[in-house]
Design a protein around this motif. Structure first.
Motif, PDB file in Angstrom:
ATOM      1  N   GLN A 140       0.801  -1.220   0.000  1.00  0.00           N
ATOM      2  CA  GLN A 140       0.000   0.000   0.000  1.00  0.00           C
ATOM      3  C   GLN A 140       0.841   1.282   0.000  1.00  0.00           C
ATOM      4  O   GLN A 140       0.391   2.313  -0.480  1.00  0.00           O
ATOM      5  N   ILE A 141       2.038   1.208   0.540  1.00  0.00           N
ATOM      6  CA  ILE A 141       2.829   2.445   0.591  1.00  0.00           C
ATOM      7  C   ILE A 141       3.470   2.778  -0.755  1.00  0.00           C
ATOM      8  O   ILE A 141       3.902   3.889  -0.973  1.00  0.00           O
ATOM      9  N   PHE A 142       3.517   1.810  -1.646  1.00  0.00           N
ATOM     10  CA  PHE A 142       4.181   2.046  -2.931  1.00  0.00           C
ATOM     11  C   PHE A 142       3.206   2.717  -3.905  1.00  0.00           C
ATOM     12  O   PHE A 142       2.302   2.078  -4.438  1.00  0.00           O
ATOM     13  N   SER A 143       3.399   4.002  -4.098  1.00  0.00           N
ATOM     14  CA  SER A 143       2.562   4.743  -5.049  1.00  0.00           C
ATOM     15  C   SER A 143       3.448   5.787  -5.718  1.00  0.00           C
ATOM     16  O   SER A 143       4.502   6.164  -5.184  1.00  0.00           O
ATOM     17  N   PRO A 144       3.043   6.297  -6.872  1.00  0.00           N
ATOM     18  CA  PRO A 144       3.840   7.350  -7.513  1.00  0.00           C
ATOM     19  C   PRO A 144       4.030   8.545  -6.587  1.00  0.00           C
ATOM     20  O   PRO A 144       5.109   9.150  -6.573  1.00  0.00           O
ATOM     21  N   ALA A 145       3.001   8.890  -5.801  1.00  0.00           N
ATOM     22  CA  ALA A 145       3.109  10.046  -4.902  1.00  0.00           C
ATOM     23  C   ALA A 145       4.198   9.823  -3.850  1.00  0.00           C
ATOM     24  O   ALA A 145       4.954  10.738  -3.511  1.00  0.00           O
ATOM     25  N   TRP A 146       4.267   8.596  -3.333  1.00  0.00           N
ATOM     26  CA  TRP A 146       5.295   8.279  -2.329  1.00  0.00           C
ATOM     27  C   TRP A 146       6.689   8.402  -2.958  1.00  0.00           C
ATOM     28  O   TRP A 146       7.587   9.010  -2.378  1.00  0.00           O
ATOM     29  N   PHE A 147       6.860   7.866  -4.144  1.00  0.00           N
ATOM     30  CA  PHE A 147       8.165   7.942  -4.824  1.00  0.00           C
ATOM     31  C   PHE A 147       8.516   9.398  -5.137  1.00  0.00           C
ATOM     32  O   PHE A 147       9.667   9.800  -5.046  1.00  0.00           O
ATOM     33  N   ILE A 189      -3.534   0.070  -6.479  1.00  0.00           N
ATOM     34  CA  ILE A 189      -2.802   0.225  -5.219  1.00  0.00           C
ATOM     35  C   ILE A 189      -3.768  -0.166  -4.109  1.00  0.00           C
ATOM     36  O   ILE A 189      -4.784   0.507  -3.879  1.00  0.00           O
ATOM     37  N   MET A 190      -3.499  -1.271  -3.462  1.00  0.00           N
ATOM     38  CA  MET A 190      -4.363  -1.806  -2.417  1.00  0.00           C
ATOM     39  C   MET A 190      -3.473  -2.431  -1.350  1.00  0.00           C
ATOM     40  O   MET A 190      -2.282  -2.585  -1.558  1.00  0.00           O
ATOM     41  N   PRO A 191      -4.041  -2.796  -0.213  1.00  0.00           N
ATOM     42  CA  PRO A 191      -3.191  -3.411   0.817  1.00  0.00           C
ATOM     43  C   PRO A 191      -2.460  -4.652   0.321  1.00  0.00           C
ATOM     44  O   PRO A 191      -1.351  -4.933   0.747  1.00  0.00           O
ATOM     45  N   GLU A 192      -3.059  -5.378  -0.603  1.00  0.00           N
ATOM     46  CA  GLU A 192      -2.457  -6.639  -1.043  1.00  0.00           C
ATOM     47  C   GLU A 192      -1.513  -6.493  -2.210  1.00  0.00           C
ATOM     48  O   GLU A 192      -0.638  -7.330  -2.421  1.00  0.00           O
ATOM     49  N   VAL A 193      -1.701  -5.435  -3.014  1.00  0.00           N
ATOM     50  CA  VAL A 193      -0.921  -5.341  -4.247  1.00  0.00           C
ATOM     51  C   VAL A 193      -0.861  -3.904  -4.754  1.00  0.00           C
ATOM     52  O   VAL A 193      -1.819  -3.139  -4.572  1.00  0.00           O
ATOM     53  N   GLY A 201       9.331   5.660 -16.716  1.00  0.00           N
ATOM     54  CA  GLY A 201       9.996   4.587 -17.457  1.00  0.00           C
ATOM     55  C   GLY A 201      10.171   3.316 -16.659  1.00  0.00           C
ATOM     56  O   GLY A 201      10.760   2.345 -17.137  1.00  0.00           O
ATOM     57  N   PHE A 202       9.665   3.298 -15.427  1.00  0.00           N
ATOM     58  CA  PHE A 202       9.751   2.100 -14.590  1.00  0.00           C
ATOM     59  C   PHE A 202       8.375   1.458 -14.450  1.00  0.00           C
ATOM     60  O   PHE A 202       7.370   2.157 -14.370  1.00  0.00           O
ATOM     61  N   SER A 203       8.350   0.136 -14.380  1.00  0.00           N
ATOM     62  CA  SER A 203       7.135  -0.584 -14.018  1.00  0.00           C
ATOM     63  C   SER A 203       7.368  -1.196 -12.642  1.00  0.00           C
ATOM     64  O   SER A 203       8.315  -1.960 -12.454  1.00  0.00           O
ATOM     65  N   ILE A 204       6.516  -0.836 -11.716  1.00  0.00           N
ATOM     66  CA  ILE A 204       6.676  -1.315 -10.344  1.00  0.00           C
ATOM     67  C   ILE A 204       5.532  -2.265 -10.018  1.00  0.00           C
ATOM     68  O   ILE A 204       4.370  -1.965 -10.291  1.00  0.00           O
ATOM     69  N   PHE A 205       5.874  -3.380  -9.430  1.00  0.00           N
ATOM     70  CA  PHE A 205       4.864  -4.323  -8.947  1.00  0.00           C
ATOM     71  C   PHE A 205       5.253  -4.742  -7.527  1.00  0.00           C
ATOM     72  O   PHE A 205       6.416  -5.092  -7.282  1.00  0.00           O
ATOM     73  N   VAL A 206       4.307  -4.695  -6.627  1.00  0.00           N
ATOM     74  CA  VAL A 206       4.580  -5.119  -5.245  1.00  0.00           C
ATOM     75  C   VAL A 206       3.407  -5.920  -4.718  1.00  0.00           C
ATOM     76  O   VAL A 206       2.253  -5.497  -4.844  1.00  0.00           O
ATOM     77  N   ASP A 207       3.683  -7.082  -4.154  1.00  0.00           N
ATOM     78  CA  ASP A 207       2.688  -7.747  -3.317  1.00  0.00           C
ATOM     79  C   ASP A 207       3.353  -8.026  -1.978  1.00  0.00           C
ATOM     80  O   ASP A 207       4.430  -7.519  -1.703  1.00  0.00           O
ATOM     81  N   ARG A 208       2.736  -8.807  -1.143  1.00  0.00           N
ATOM     82  CA  ARG A 208       3.261  -8.939   0.219  1.00  0.00           C
ATOM     83  C   ARG A 208       4.589  -9.694   0.278  1.00  0.00           C
ATOM     84  O   ARG A 208       5.318  -9.596   1.253  1.00  0.00           O
ATOM     85  N   GLU A 209       4.902 -10.435  -0.770  1.00  0.00           N
ATOM     86  CA  GLU A 209       6.129 -11.234  -0.759  1.00  0.00           C
ATOM     87  C   GLU A 209       7.160 -10.799  -1.793  1.00  0.00           C
ATOM     88  O   GLU A 209       8.273 -11.323  -1.811  1.00  0.00           O
ATOM     89  N   ARG A 210       6.765  -9.886  -2.661  1.00  0.00           N
ATOM     90  CA  ARG A 210       7.637  -9.583  -3.794  1.00  0.00           C
ATOM     91  C   ARG A 210       7.582  -8.100  -4.167  1.00  0.00           C
ATOM     92  O   ARG A 210       6.507  -7.513  -4.219  1.00  0.00           O
ATOM     93  N   PHE A 211       8.760  -7.554  -4.429  1.00  0.00           N
ATOM     94  CA  PHE A 211       8.858  -6.226  -5.031  1.00  0.00           C
ATOM     95  C   PHE A 211       9.593  -6.400  -6.345  1.00  0.00           C
ATOM     96  O   PHE A 211      10.620  -7.091  -6.394  1.00  0.00           O
ATOM     97  N   PHE A 241      -3.528 -11.401  -6.876  1.00  0.00           N
ATOM     98  CA  PHE A 241      -3.773 -11.701  -8.285  1.00  0.00           C
ATOM     99  C   PHE A 241      -5.265 -11.599  -8.606  1.00  0.00           C
ATOM    100  O   PHE A 241      -5.670 -11.020  -9.613  1.00  0.00           O
ATOM    101  N   GLU A 242      -6.079 -12.143  -7.715  1.00  0.00           N
ATOM    102  CA  GLU A 242      -7.518 -12.111  -7.938  1.00  0.00           C
ATOM    103  C   GLU A 242      -8.024 -10.678  -8.024  1.00  0.00           C
ATOM    104  O   GLU A 242      -8.842 -10.332  -8.870  1.00  0.00           O
ATOM    105  N   LEU A 243      -7.504  -9.840  -7.127  1.00  0.00           N
ATOM    106  CA  LEU A 243      -7.908  -8.434  -7.122  1.00  0.00           C
ATOM    107  C   LEU A 243      -7.571  -7.761  -8.444  1.00  0.00           C
ATOM    108  O   LEU A 243      -8.389  -7.089  -9.052  1.00  0.00           O
TER     109      LEU A 243
END
Lengths: 254, 184
Positions: free
Chosen positions: A45-52, A71-75, A82-92, B36-38
Motif C-alpha cells: 500500500q505504501i508504494f505509489s507514484p506520490a510516495w516515490f 494500489i491496495m493493501p495486497e498489491v 519509465g519504470f514498471s513497479i509491482f509489489v505484493d506482500r512477498e515480492r517487489f 492476483f484475484e484483485l
C-alpha cells in the motif's frame, strides 16, 4: 562517435571525438527489459507514484504522468518514469526498458535510504529479451541445436516428420548454474523459448535470471545484505546475461 | 524450436527470481493469489492462474493485452555508445560535464562536453548541481510497433545516501591501509 550523434546536437557534442576503436555493436532486440526483484515481506500500500515523488525517487513530471493500475493493501502496480513497479506482500519488482542503471539506482535508493528495515532475503537481477531471427528455418535450427531430437527415440523421429505449422520441437529449455562464488546462495538460470511477442514464428525469447539469497533467513533484520549484493553485482550480472544470450545466438548467426 | 507457442509455459516462466512456479492449487490462498484475484477483477481480462501474475516481464503476453495503455510504448533500447559523467559547471542554457567512455572502456574523466539542458527533462535540468552524476546513452529505441529511432538519453543518477556504517567501514579501510605503509 560523430556518426552516432543526433544531427541537431552535433555542435554541442563535437568535442567527444571518434570512437572507432569500438569493434562490436550491441544486438538490437525487438523487446527487452531489465528487472530487479526482491523477495521478502512488503507493504504494497505504501508504494505509489506520490510516495516515490515525495522522496524524490521520481521527478514531479514522472509522478504526474504515472499510470496506476492498482494500489491496495495486497498489491500495488504502476508505471512511472519509465519504470514498471509491482509489489505484493512477498515480492517487489521494478523493471525498465531503457535504463539498467536507473533500475539499480531506484531500488538501492528506495530500500537503502527509506525502507531499510524491510526484511528481504532474495534478489533477482533479470534480463528479458525477444530477438528476431532471419527466418523460421533459422529458429528451428537453433531449437534443434539446443534440444536435439535423436535422444527422444521414436517420438523424436515422429516430431521430425512435421513441417510448416505442424513442425514440432523445443518449446522451452532452461539451463541452471549453481554454486556460484560471488554469492552466499543462489543460482544463474537461463530459459530459451519461441517468442510469443513477435507476430511471425521467427522470434526467440531469452530470460536470464540471476538469483542471490542470503545465508541466514532466520535472523533477517532488514535488507542491507541484499542491497550490498545488488550494488556489487548488478553491472556484471547484466553483462554476463548479454554474453550468455550472445553466445547462443552466435550459434545460428555466426 | 516449436512454432506453436505454449502460452501458459511462457507466463509461468516469467517468475523472475522466485523458486520454481508453484501449482495453482497450492498458491490459491496465499497473499499473492489474493492479490492476483484483485488485479484480475480490476482488469477484467486475462489470466486465470496465479503463475501468470508476473506483470512486469515482457514474457507475459496476457498482462500486455490487459493493460496496454499503462505499458511503456518503448519496446527496447540498444545503446551504441555510453558514458558515465559528472557535472562540472552549469551555464544558462547548458552544463559542462566530464565523461568516462564506457563503451570503449576509455580512461576515467577523459572527455569534457557541453550538454544543452534541452537534452534533459525540465525538472531534471532545474535540479542538476555540480558534482551530480549522470549516465549518457546514445542508441536506437524501438517502439512497440517496430519503428526505430535514434535517441540520446541522459539519466541523472539517484544514488543512495552514504550510511554511517559504510563511512565507518571506509574509515577503517583507510586506517588499515595507512598503518600497512612502511614509512622507512
Amino acid at each position: 562517435m560523430g556518426a552516432c550523434i543526433l544531427a541537431s546536437s552535433q555542435r554541442q557534442f563535437a568535442r567527444i571525438g571518434d570512437s572507432s576503436e569500438k569493434t562490436t555493436l550491441a544486438r538490437e532486440y525487438e523487446f527487452s527489459s531489465y528487472t530487479v526483484v526482491l523477495l521478502g515481506n512488503f507493504n504494497p500500500q505504501i508504494f505509489s507514484p506520490a510516495w516515490f515523488e515525495k522522496y524524490e525517487l521520481l521527478t514531479e513530471d514522472e509522478g504526474a504522468s504515472a499510470a496506476v493500475q492498482i494500489i491496495m493493501p495486497e498489491v500495488a502496480q504502476f508505471t512511472a518514469g519509465g519504470f514498471s513497479i509491482f509489489v505484493d506482500r512477498e515480492r517487489f519488482s521494478a523493471s525498465a526498458v531503457t535504463s539498467a542503471v536507473g533500475i539499480k539506482d531506484l531500488v538501492l535508493k528506495t530500500f537503502g535510504d527509506y525502507l531499510y528495515h524491510t526484511p528481504v532475503h532474495s534478489l533477482g537481477i533479470n534480463r528479458d529479451v525477444h530477438f528476431k531471427l532471419p527466418s523460421q528455418e533459422v529458429r528451428m535450427r537453433l531449437g534443434r541445436m539446443l534440444a536435439p531430437l535423436a535422444p527422444w527415440g521414436e517420438w523424436g523421429a515422429e516430431i521430425e516428420k512435421g513441417s510448416g505449422p505442424t513442425e514440432g520441437g523445443m518449446a522451452s529449455i532452461t539451463m541452471k548454474q549453481v554454486g556460484i562464488a560471488d554469492r552466499p546462495k543462489g543460482y544463474l538460470q537461463t530459459t530459451v523459448q519461441p517468442s510469443v511477442k513477435l507476430p511471425r514464428p521467427v522470434g526467440v525469447y531469452f530470460q536470464v535470471n540471476d538469483h542471490y539469497e542470503i545465508e541466514d533467513r532466520e535472523n533477517l533484520a532488514g535488507c542491507e545484505e541484499i542491497l550490498s549484493l545488488l550494488e556489487a553485482n548488478f553491472e556484471h550480472s547484466i553483462e554476463r546475461a548479454e554474453s550468455i544470450i550472445d553466445a547462443v545466438l552466435k550459434q545460428v548467426d555466426g | 524450436m516449436a512454432s506453436t507457442a505454449a502460452k501458459e509455459e511462457y507466463s509461468s516462466l516469467s517468475t523472475s527470481c522466485s523458486s520454481p512456479p508453484e501449482s495453482v492449487s497450492s498458491v490459491r490462498d496465499t497473499p499473492r493469489a489474493r492479490a492476483f484475484e484483485l488485479l484480475r477483477r480490476i482488469q477484467r481480462v486475462g489470466p486465470t492462474s496465479s503463475e501468470r501474475f508476473e506483470g512486469v516481464s515482457h514474457s507475459s503476453p496476457e498482462l500486455d493485452t490487459a493493460a496496454p495503455s499503462t505499458r511503456s510504448q518503448v519496446a527496447s533500447f540498444t545503446a551504441l555508445q555510453e558514458w558515465d559523467g559528472y557535472v562540472v559547471s552549469k551555464g544558462h542554457h547548458s552544463f559542462i560535464g566530464r565523461l568516462t567512455d564506457l563503451t570503449s572502456k576509455g580512461a576515467a574523466d577523459a572527455e569534457e562536453v557541453e550538454i544543452p539542458y534541452e537534452e534533459l527533462s525540465d525538472t531534471t535540468g532545474q535540479d542538476l548541481e555540480p558534482g551530480a552524476l549522470f549516465r549518457w546513452s546514445i542508441g536506437y529505441e524501438r517502439a512497440v510497433g517496430g519503428q526505430k529511432t535514434r535517441v540520446s538519453r541522459i539519466v541523472v543518477r539517484r544514488l543512495p545516501r552514504w550510511r554511517s556504517s559504510k563511512i565507518s567501514e571506509a574509515h577503517s579501510t583507510a586506517v588499515r591501509m595507512q598503518n600497512s605503509i612502511d614509512w622507512r
